[in-house]
Design a protein around this motif. Structure first.
Motif, PDB file in Angstrom:
ATOM      1  N   THR A 195       0.852  -1.186   0.000  1.00 35.09           N
ATOM      2  CA  THR A 195       0.000   0.000   0.000  1.00 35.09           C
ATOM      3  C   THR A 195       0.886   1.234   0.000  1.00 35.09           C
ATOM      4  O   THR A 195       1.840   1.325   0.792  1.00 35.09           O
ATOM      5  N   ASP A 196       0.598   2.170  -0.899  1.00 36.73           N
ATOM      6  CA  ASP A 196       1.267   3.467  -0.907  1.00 36.73           C
ATOM      7  C   ASP A 196       0.390   4.462  -0.159  1.00 36.73           C
ATOM      8  O   ASP A 196      -0.844   4.462  -0.325  1.00 36.73           O
ATOM      9  N   TYR A 197       1.012   5.331   0.626  1.00 39.66           N
ATOM     10  CA  TYR A 197       0.274   6.354   1.374  1.00 39.66           C
ATOM     11  C   TYR A 197       0.655   7.733   0.836  1.00 39.66           C
ATOM     12  O   TYR A 197       1.838   8.048   0.681  1.00 39.66           O
ATOM     13  N   ILE A 198      -0.373   8.519   0.566  1.00 39.16           N
ATOM     14  CA  ILE A 198      -0.210   9.795  -0.125  1.00 39.16           C
ATOM     15  C   ILE A 198      -0.786  10.923   0.722  1.00 39.16           C
ATOM     16  O   ILE A 198      -1.854  10.775   1.322  1.00 39.16           O
ATOM     17  N   LYS A 199      -0.105  12.045   0.740  1.00 32.47           N
ATOM     18  CA  LYS A 199      -0.607  13.270   1.335  1.00 32.47           C
ATOM     19  C   LYS A 199      -0.894  14.267   0.215  1.00 32.47           C
ATOM     20  O   LYS A 199      -0.014  14.608  -0.571  1.00 32.47           O
ATOM     21  N   VAL A 200      -2.150  14.713   0.137  1.00 32.13           N
ATOM     22  CA  VAL A 200      -2.562  15.671  -0.889  1.00 32.13           C
ATOM     23  C   VAL A 200      -2.832  17.009  -0.212  1.00 32.13           C
ATOM     24  O   VAL A 200      -3.590  17.079   0.773  1.00 32.13           O
ATOM     25  N   GLY A 201      -2.215  18.060  -0.711  1.00 34.49           N
ATOM     26  CA  GLY A 201      -2.424  19.386  -0.154  1.00 34.49           C
ATOM     27  C   GLY A 201      -2.149  20.460  -1.171  1.00 34.49           C
ATOM     28  O   GLY A 201      -1.822  20.179  -2.334  1.00 34.49           O
ATOM     29  N   SER A 202      -2.269  21.704  -0.751  1.00 34.31           N
ATOM     30  CA  SER A 202      -2.090  22.823  -1.680  1.00 34.31           C
ATOM     31  C   SER A 202      -0.660  22.933  -2.185  1.00 34.31           C
ATOM     32  O   SER A 202      -0.421  23.508  -3.248  1.00 34.31           O
ATOM     33  N   SER A 203       0.306  22.354  -1.434  1.00 32.23           N
ATOM     34  CA  SER A 203       1.706  22.455  -1.860  1.00 32.23           C
ATOM     35  C   SER A 203       2.129  21.339  -2.787  1.00 32.23           C
ATOM     36  O   SER A 203       3.137  21.463  -3.485  1.00 32.23           O
ATOM     37  N   GLY A 204       1.383  20.214  -2.783  1.00 30.98           N
ATOM     38  CA  GLY A 204       1.793  19.131  -3.664  1.00 30.98           C
ATOM     39  C   GLY A 204       1.103  17.816  -3.380  1.00 30.98           C
ATOM     40  O   GLY A 204       0.261  17.691  -2.480  1.00 30.98           O
ATOM     41  N   TYR A 205       1.492  16.831  -4.180  1.00 34.82           N
ATOM     42  CA  TYR A 205       1.010  15.456  -4.090  1.00 34.82           C
ATOM     43  C   TYR A 205       2.230  14.621  -3.786  1.00 34.82           C
ATOM     44  O   TYR A 205       3.122  14.461  -4.631  1.00 34.82           O
ATOM     45  N   ARG A 206       2.323  14.106  -2.535  1.00 34.85           N
ATOM     46  CA  ARG A 206       3.569  13.484  -2.094  1.00 34.85           C
ATOM     47  C   ARG A 206       3.310  12.155  -1.404  1.00 34.85           C
ATOM     48  O   ARG A 206       2.325  11.986  -0.692  1.00 34.85           O
ATOM     49  N   GLN A 207       4.223  11.223  -1.615  1.00 32.29           N
ATOM     50  CA  GLN A 207       4.154   9.941  -0.925  1.00 32.29           C
ATOM     51  C   GLN A 207       4.932  10.053   0.371  1.00 32.29           C
ATOM     52  O   GLN A 207       6.091  10.474   0.394  1.00 32.29           O
ATOM     53  N   ASN A 208       4.278   9.647   1.491  1.00 27.08           N
ATOM     54  CA  ASN A 208       4.948   9.753   2.781  1.00 27.08           C
ATOM     55  C   ASN A 208       5.063   8.417   3.517  1.00 27.08           C
ATOM     56  O   ASN A 208       5.456   8.382   4.678  1.00 27.08           O
ATOM     57  N   GLY A 209       4.714   7.304   2.813  1.00 29.46           N
ATOM     58  CA  GLY A 209       4.886   6.024   3.462  1.00 29.46           C
ATOM     59  C   GLY A 209       4.425   4.865   2.611  1.00 29.46           C
ATOM     60  O   GLY A 209       3.798   5.046   1.556  1.00 29.46           O
ATOM     61  N   ILE A 210       4.747   3.666   3.069  1.00 36.01           N
ATOM     62  CA  ILE A 210       4.286   2.434   2.447  1.00 36.01           C
ATOM     63  C   ILE A 210       3.986   1.436   3.567  1.00 36.01           C
ATOM     64  O   ILE A 210       4.384   1.629   4.725  1.00 36.01           O
ATOM     65  N   SER A 211       3.288   0.385   3.225  1.00 32.59           N
ATOM     66  CA  SER A 211       3.166  -0.762   4.120  1.00 32.59           C
ATOM     67  C   SER A 211       3.128  -2.018   3.270  1.00 32.59           C
ATOM     68  O   SER A 211       2.786  -1.978   2.081  1.00 32.59           O
ATOM     69  N   PHE A 212       3.515  -3.140   3.880  1.00 31.53           N
ATOM     70  CA  PHE A 212       3.527  -4.400   3.152  1.00 31.53           C
ATOM     71  C   PHE A 212       3.464  -5.534   4.150  1.00 31.53           C
ATOM     72  O   PHE A 212       3.723  -5.367   5.355  1.00 31.53           O
ATOM     73  N   GLN A 213       3.118  -6.700   3.663  1.00 31.81           N
ATOM     74  CA  GLN A 213       3.071  -7.911   4.490  1.00 31.81           C
ATOM     75  C   GLN A 213       4.215  -8.816   4.075  1.00 31.81           C
ATOM     76  O   GLN A 213       4.534  -8.912   2.882  1.00 31.81           O
ATOM     77  N   TYR A 214       4.842  -9.465   5.061  1.00 30.39           N
ATOM     78  CA  TYR A 214       5.997 -10.302   4.769  1.00 30.39           C
ATOM     79  C   TYR A 214       5.818 -11.665   5.435  1.00 30.39           C
ATOM     80  O   TYR A 214       6.293 -11.915   6.537  1.00 30.39           O
ATOM     81  N   LEU A 215       5.081 -12.527   4.758  1.00 36.11           N
ATOM     82  CA  LEU A 215       4.862 -13.883   5.269  1.00 36.11           C
ATOM     83  C   LEU A 215       6.129 -14.717   5.046  1.00 36.11           C
ATOM     84  O   LEU A 215       6.844 -14.521   4.058  1.00 36.11           O
ATOM     85  N   PRO A 216       6.466 -15.657   5.938  1.00 35.42           N
ATOM     86  CA  PRO A 216       5.673 -16.066   7.107  1.00 35.42           C
ATOM     87  C   PRO A 216       6.048 -15.350   8.385  1.00 35.42           C
ATOM     88  O   PRO A 216       5.603 -15.729   9.467  1.00 35.42           O
ATOM     89  N   LEU A 217       6.899 -14.281   8.299  1.00 33.60           N
ATOM     90  CA  LEU A 217       7.356 -13.612   9.518  1.00 33.60           C
ATOM     91  C   LEU A 217       6.236 -12.855  10.214  1.00 33.60           C
ATOM     92  O   LEU A 217       6.198 -12.783  11.443  1.00 33.60           O
ATOM     93  N   THR A 218       5.340 -12.255   9.434  1.00 33.43           N
ATOM     94  CA  THR A 218       4.266 -11.464  10.031  1.00 33.43           C
ATOM     95  C   THR A 218       2.950 -11.785   9.342  1.00 33.43           C
ATOM     96  O   THR A 218       2.913 -12.143   8.162  1.00 33.43           O
ATOM     97  N   THR A 219       1.879 -11.631  10.104  1.00 37.54           N
ATOM     98  CA  THR A 219       0.534 -11.752   9.535  1.00 37.54           C
ATOM     99  C   THR A 219      -0.121 -10.389   9.435  1.00 37.54           C
ATOM    100  O   THR A 219      -1.289 -10.283   9.057  1.00 37.54           O
ATOM    101  N   PHE A 220       0.614  -9.338   9.783  1.00 42.10           N
ATOM    102  CA  PHE A 220       0.108  -7.970   9.699  1.00 42.10           C
ATOM    103  C   PHE A 220       0.989  -7.175   8.740  1.00 42.10           C
ATOM    104  O   PHE A 220       2.093  -7.611   8.377  1.00 42.10           O
TER     105      PHE A 220
END
Length: 361
Positions: free
Chosen positions: A107-132
């Protein structure tokens, strides 16, 4: 004296049709947007690198080979529900260094505002180490666009993030982006004709992987090039051509453009959801006086249809009605609405599917 003045007046009268546009935060996606994108195999005989002021790009011959449904939603995972505006399930992530396995659910996380369209994070799952899903907050944001965006603008952005999640090795990445708005003009695709800005982005990623406190190495990735054509109210690039520079040669890796749903094409990464709207179509299109809107639901849900102009301003609201699972159809009265191009927005809960409508006399 009258003839030159008349000629000048005619020129001035027609000039807005050929004037360049400005892109700002109102032209970006919002939570609930669901947009159909078609993948094409190459750009054919069209040279996608060419650009300039008042340019004409004709990509009408693009042939779709598959489709993907872009879905934007409000972030719900901590901390992105406080930091970001949008969450986007990325079907083809390219921002994570190699970590010896196959992560999923990017998942890409985006912040939208008057100054710009910017990516400020990601998340991912990494089996079998995590289920979250593992959240990764950027230590410096990747400004995909800075607003307002106009022809001739040039800017740079330096983003970075780190992943320190034992037993994974320490992982970091820097992202240097250079944006150049190198053209404006008329763009033609199989989806329609648009006044557009052309943005070229050069992206250099460098991965850093450390196995322990003293052992580590860096990997410089191939230079990426993104060619994007942006139009007012279209949420995402109307057309995007992605490439990599390998041994001083540009290799096109992806061609994708806004489109209508095409059930005959393979649908990539479409998630099942009981309220997800699919198979939306308008008939006739172009329309005169009225039209039918058909759509399919996976489960019963209230559905509202809203007509907006291309810039996103509401023109007419057709009311909310309960729709049944399977195929549904509604007749829309378009009398009294001026000729032109509009968007039909079919809304159910947090989901929205938009289709272009052309009204004629």
């Amino acid at each position: 004296m009258k003839t030159p003045l008349l000629s000048l007046a005619l020129c001035l009268g027609f000039s807005p049709a050929f004037s360049q546009i400005t892109i700002n935060q109102n032209d970006m996606p919002s939570s609930g947007d669901s947009l159909h994108m078609s993948y094409a195999f190459g750009t054919g005989s069209v040279d996608h690198t060419l650009s300039g002021p008042n340019y004409f790009w004709d990509f009408s011959s693009l042939t779709p080979v598959a489709q993907h449904l872009y879905r934007f939603r409000s972030p719900s995972a901590i901390p992105f529900n406080f930091l970001s505006t949008l969450a986007f399930s990325n079907p083809s992530p390219d921002s994570l260094p190699v970590i010896g396995g196959i992560p999923s659910n990017f998942t890409d996380y985006i912040k939208v505002g008057s100054s710009g369209y910017r990516q400020n994070g990601i998340s991912f799952q990494y089996l079998p180490l995590t289920t979250f899903e593992i959240p990764v907050i950027f230590t410096a944001n990747d400004y995909i666009y800075r607003f307002p965006l106009n022809y001739g603008d040039i800017d740079t952005s330096d983003a970075a993030y780190e992943i320190n999640f034992p037993p994974l090795p320490y992982i970091g990445q820097t992202i240097h982006r250079e944006n150049n708005v190198d053209g404006w003009g008329t763009l033609v695709t199989p989806y329609g004709t648009f006044m557009a800005l052309r943005v070229v982005s050069y992206i250099q990623r460098v991965d850093t992987i450390s196995l322990d406190s003293v052992t580590g190495f860096s990997i410089v990735r191939p230079l990426e090039v993104e060619y994007k054509w942006l139009a007012n109210g279209m949420k995402v690039p109307v057309l995007e051509v992605d490439a990599q520079i390998l041994f001083s040669t540009e290799i096109v890796t992806n061609v994708i453009y806004r489109d209508v749903y095409n059930p005959s094409l393979p649908q990539v990464g479409v998630e099942e959801n009981p309220q997800l709207i699919s198979a939306a179509n308008i008939y006739p299109n172009p329309a005169t006086g009225n039209c039918y809107v058909t759509f399919k639901l996976e489960g019963p849900a209230p559905v509202e249809i809203v007509l907006t102009d291309i810039s996103g301003r509401e023109v007419k609201r057709f009311g909310k009605e309960m729709a049944l699972p399977g195929s549904n159809s509604r007749l829309l009265d378009l009398s009294g609405i001026a000729t032109g191009s509009y968007m039909i927005n079919i809304i159910s809960g947090d989901f929205k599917v938009s289709q272009k409508l052309v009204l004629m006399d």
